[in-house]
Design a protein around this motif. Structure first.
Motif, PDB file in Angstrom:
ATOM      1  N   GLN A 188      -0.106 -41.063 -13.632  1.00 40.32           N
ATOM      2  CA  GLN A 188       0.983 -40.880 -14.583  1.00 40.32           C
ATOM      3  C   GLN A 188       2.261 -41.615 -14.176  1.00 40.32           C
ATOM      4  N   LEU A 189       2.320 -42.125 -12.959  1.00 36.62           N
ATOM      5  CA  LEU A 189       3.521 -42.837 -12.514  1.00 36.62           C
ATOM      6  C   LEU A 189       3.700 -44.130 -13.303  1.00 36.62           C
ATOM      7  N   PRO A 190       4.939 -44.460 -13.668  1.00 34.61           N
ATOM      8  CA  PRO A 190       5.169 -45.745 -14.344  1.00 34.61           C
ATOM      9  C   PRO A 190       4.950 -46.904 -13.375  1.00 34.61           C
ATOM     10  N   GLY A 191       4.331 -47.951 -13.844  1.00 36.10           N
ATOM     11  CA  GLY A 191       4.094 -49.127 -13.018  1.00 36.10           C
ATOM     12  C   GLY A 191       2.763 -49.134 -12.304  1.00 36.10           C
ATOM     13  N   VAL A 192       1.905 -48.140 -12.577  1.00 33.92           N
ATOM     14  CA  VAL A 192       0.589 -48.076 -11.922  1.00 33.92           C
ATOM     15  C   VAL A 192      -0.444 -48.737 -12.826  1.00 33.92           C
ATOM     16  N   ALA A 193      -1.132 -49.734 -12.305  1.00 39.10           N
ATOM     17  CA  ALA A 193      -2.173 -50.429 -13.079  1.00 39.10           C
ATOM     18  C   ALA A 193      -3.519 -49.738 -12.920  1.00 39.10           C
ATOM     19  N   SER A 194      -3.864 -49.364 -11.687  1.00 35.00           N
ATOM     20  CA  SER A 194      -5.151 -48.703 -11.461  1.00 35.00           C
ATOM     21  C   SER A 194      -5.069 -47.797 -10.238  1.00 35.00           C
ATOM     22  N   VAL A 195      -5.924 -46.766 -10.256  1.00 36.13           N
ATOM     23  CA  VAL A 195      -6.021 -45.821  -9.154  1.00 36.13           C
ATOM     24  C   VAL A 195      -7.506 -45.629  -8.855  1.00 36.13           C
ATOM     25  N   ARG A 196      -7.882 -45.815  -7.590  1.00 30.15           N
ATOM     26  CA  ARG A 196      -9.278 -45.633  -7.185  1.00 30.15           C
ATOM     27  C   ARG A 196      -9.314 -44.612  -6.040  1.00 30.15           C
ATOM     28  N   TYR A 197     -10.274 -43.703  -6.094  1.00 24.33           N
ATOM     29  CA  TYR A 197     -10.383 -42.624  -5.108  1.00 24.33           C
ATOM     30  C   TYR A 197     -11.507 -42.919  -4.123  1.00 24.33           C
ATOM     31  N   SER A 198     -11.263 -42.580  -2.858  1.00 24.20           N
ATOM     32  CA  SER A 198     -12.275 -42.699  -1.813  1.00 24.20           C
ATOM     33  C   SER A 198     -12.228 -41.427  -0.973  1.00 24.20           C
ATOM     34  N   SER A 199     -13.330 -40.681  -0.956  1.00 24.59           N
ATOM     35  CA  SER A 199     -13.368 -39.401  -0.251  1.00 24.59           C
ATOM     36  C   SER A 199     -13.489 -39.613   1.262  1.00 24.59           C
ATOM     37  N   LYS A 200     -13.324 -38.514   2.007  1.00 19.86           N
ATOM     38  CA  LYS A 200     -13.470 -38.558   3.468  1.00 19.86           C
ATOM     39  C   LYS A 200     -14.842 -39.076   3.862  1.00 19.86           C
ATOM     40  N   ILE A 229      -6.462 -45.705  -3.654  1.00 20.77           N
ATOM     41  CA  ILE A 229      -6.034 -47.099  -3.617  1.00 20.77           C
ATOM     42  C   ILE A 229      -5.354 -47.368  -4.949  1.00 20.77           C
ATOM     43  N   VAL A 230      -4.063 -47.696  -4.892  1.00 26.00           N
ATOM     44  CA  VAL A 230      -3.238 -47.862  -6.087  1.00 26.00           C
ATOM     45  C   VAL A 230      -2.811 -49.314  -6.200  1.00 26.00           C
ATOM     46  N   LYS A 231      -2.927 -49.860  -7.409  1.00 26.76           N
ATOM     47  CA  LYS A 231      -2.429 -51.208  -7.682  1.00 26.76           C
ATOM     48  C   LYS A 231      -1.306 -51.106  -8.697  1.00 26.76           C
ATOM     49  N   ALA A 232      -0.236 -51.836  -8.459  1.00 25.08           N
ATOM     50  CA  ALA A 232       0.915 -51.846  -9.356  1.00 25.08           C
ATOM     51  C   ALA A 232       0.680 -52.829 -10.499  1.00 25.08           C
ATOM     52  N   THR A 233       1.331 -52.580 -11.633  1.00 27.24           N
ATOM     53  CA  THR A 233       1.192 -53.497 -12.772  1.00 27.24           C
ATOM     54  C   THR A 233       1.789 -54.856 -12.428  1.00 27.24           C
ATOM     55  N   SER A 234       2.889 -54.851 -11.700  1.00 27.55           N
ATOM     56  CA  SER A 234       3.492 -56.082 -11.216  1.00 27.55           C
ATOM     57  C   SER A 234       3.551 -56.014  -9.695  1.00 27.55           C
ATOM     58  N   PRO A 235       3.007 -57.005  -9.012  1.00 29.42           N
ATOM     59  CA  PRO A 235       2.997 -56.951  -7.545  1.00 29.42           C
ATOM     60  C   PRO A 235       4.387 -56.809  -6.931  1.00 29.42           C
ATOM     61  N   GLU A 279       6.651 -54.889  -7.850  1.00 33.13           N
ATOM     62  CA  GLU A 279       7.056 -53.487  -7.921  1.00 33.13           C
ATOM     63  C   GLU A 279       6.351 -52.637  -6.864  1.00 33.13           C
ATOM     64  N   THR A 280       5.579 -53.239  -5.992  1.00 34.18           N
ATOM     65  CA  THR A 280       4.786 -52.504  -5.011  1.00 34.18           C
ATOM     66  C   THR A 280       5.652 -51.632  -4.111  1.00 34.18           C
ATOM     67  N   GLU A 281       6.740 -52.184  -3.592  1.00 31.05           N
ATOM     68  CA  GLU A 281       7.593 -51.425  -2.672  1.00 31.05           C
ATOM     69  C   GLU A 281       8.236 -50.233  -3.379  1.00 31.05           C
ATOM     70  N   THR A 282       8.737 -50.432  -4.585  1.00 29.33           N
ATOM     71  CA  THR A 282       9.356 -49.343  -5.341  1.00 29.33           C
ATOM     72  C   THR A 282       8.341 -48.244  -5.634  1.00 29.33           C
ATOM     73  N   LEU A 283       7.148 -48.657  -6.045  1.00 30.86           N
ATOM     74  CA  LEU A 283       6.089 -47.702  -6.358  1.00 30.86           C
ATOM     75  C   LEU A 283       5.676 -46.928  -5.108  1.00 30.86           C
ATOM     76  N   ALA A 284       5.536 -47.605  -3.977  1.00 34.02           N
ATOM     77  CA  ALA A 284       5.152 -46.943  -2.723  1.00 34.02           C
ATOM     78  C   ALA A 284       6.213 -45.930  -2.301  1.00 34.02           C
ATOM     79  N   ASN A 285       7.479 -46.278  -2.474  1.00 30.63           N
ATOM     80  CA  ASN A 285       8.551 -45.347  -2.116  1.00 30.63           C
ATOM     81  C   ASN A 285       8.508 -44.088  -2.977  1.00 30.63           C
ATOM     82  N   SER A 286       8.202 -44.233  -4.261  1.00 29.23           N
ATOM     83  CA  SER A 286       8.122 -43.051  -5.126  1.00 29.23           C
ATOM     84  C   SER A 286       6.867 -42.217  -4.814  1.00 29.23           C
ATOM     85  N   ILE A 287       5.789 -42.870  -4.394  1.00 26.75           N
ATOM     86  CA  ILE A 287       4.571 -42.134  -4.027  1.00 26.75           C
ATOM     87  C   ILE A 287       4.794 -41.326  -2.753  1.00 26.75           C
ATOM     88  N   GLU A 288       5.547 -41.881  -1.786  1.00 24.34           N
ATOM     89  CA  GLU A 288       5.802 -41.176  -0.525  1.00 24.34           C
ATOM     90  C   GLU A 288       6.488 -39.833  -0.738  1.00 24.34           C
TER      91      GLU A 288
END
Length: 175
Positions: free
Chosen positions: A82-94, A126-132, A134-143
């Motif tokens: 639901q975060l703005p700027g997220v292109a894709s989200v992929r899950y990897s379990s333990k 594993i999250v990919k941003a819509t625009s590369p 924006e990666t730092e901004t997106l990572a800061n909001s995820i933290e």
């Protein structure tokens, strides 16, 4: 009126033969110029393609807290989508992470045997941003989100890489 179109061709051919070195010099100059322009154009297309591919491969790895249960893990995934700027989200379990670890080290390694008993690895998104860019901004909001242990995206290298690629593009345009 008589048509003498071939006379002009004949005179042109005589001029080329009489001034052979000048003809050779002008044809050579045009050939070299076109060759250099073609080489630079080809280099620029390749550099742009490589730059685009490198920028598209930038991803954010979000490690969920080890103690989180499946509902918290799923809520993290829903929040990420639901975060703005997220292109894709992929899950990897333990368990998938443990299998990947096993492939990298091999089952016979001492490190794998110690990890196999009690899996200390994290569930990971594993999250990919819509625009590369924006990666730092997106990572800061995820933290800042709940149930997140750590966020990794190559902070030290991503900004330098984008600046370098932009410089290469500008240099290519100038050339």
């Amino acid at each position: 009126m008589k048509f003498n179109g071939f006379r002009h061709l004949r005179e042109g051919a005589k001029g080329l033969v009489r001034n052979g070195w000048m003809t050779f010099a002008s044809v050579s100059a045009v050939t070299v110029t076109l060759l250099l322009v073609g080489i630079f154009a080809m280099l620029m297309f390749n550099v742009n393609k490589i730059s685009d591919n490198v920028e598209k491969d930038v991803e954010i790895q979000v490690f969920v807290e080890r103690e989180a249960d499946q509902t918290k893990i799923d809520s993290v995934g829903d929040s990420l989508k639901q975060l703005p700027g997220v292109a894709s989200v992929r899950y990897s379990s333990k368990e998938e992470e443990l299998d990947r670890f096993k492939e990298q080290l091999g089952e016979g390694s001492e490190a794998y045997r110690s990890v196999e008993k009690d899996n200390p690895l994290h569930d990971r998104y594993i999250v990919k941003a819509t625009s590369p860019k924006e990666t730092e901004t997106l990572a800061n909001s995820i933290e800042k989100m709940e149930n997140i242990d750590s966020v990794e995206y190559g902070k030290a290298y991503v900004k330098k890489m984008f600046n370098f690629l932009e410089g290469v593009r500008i240099g290519g345009i100038i050339l």
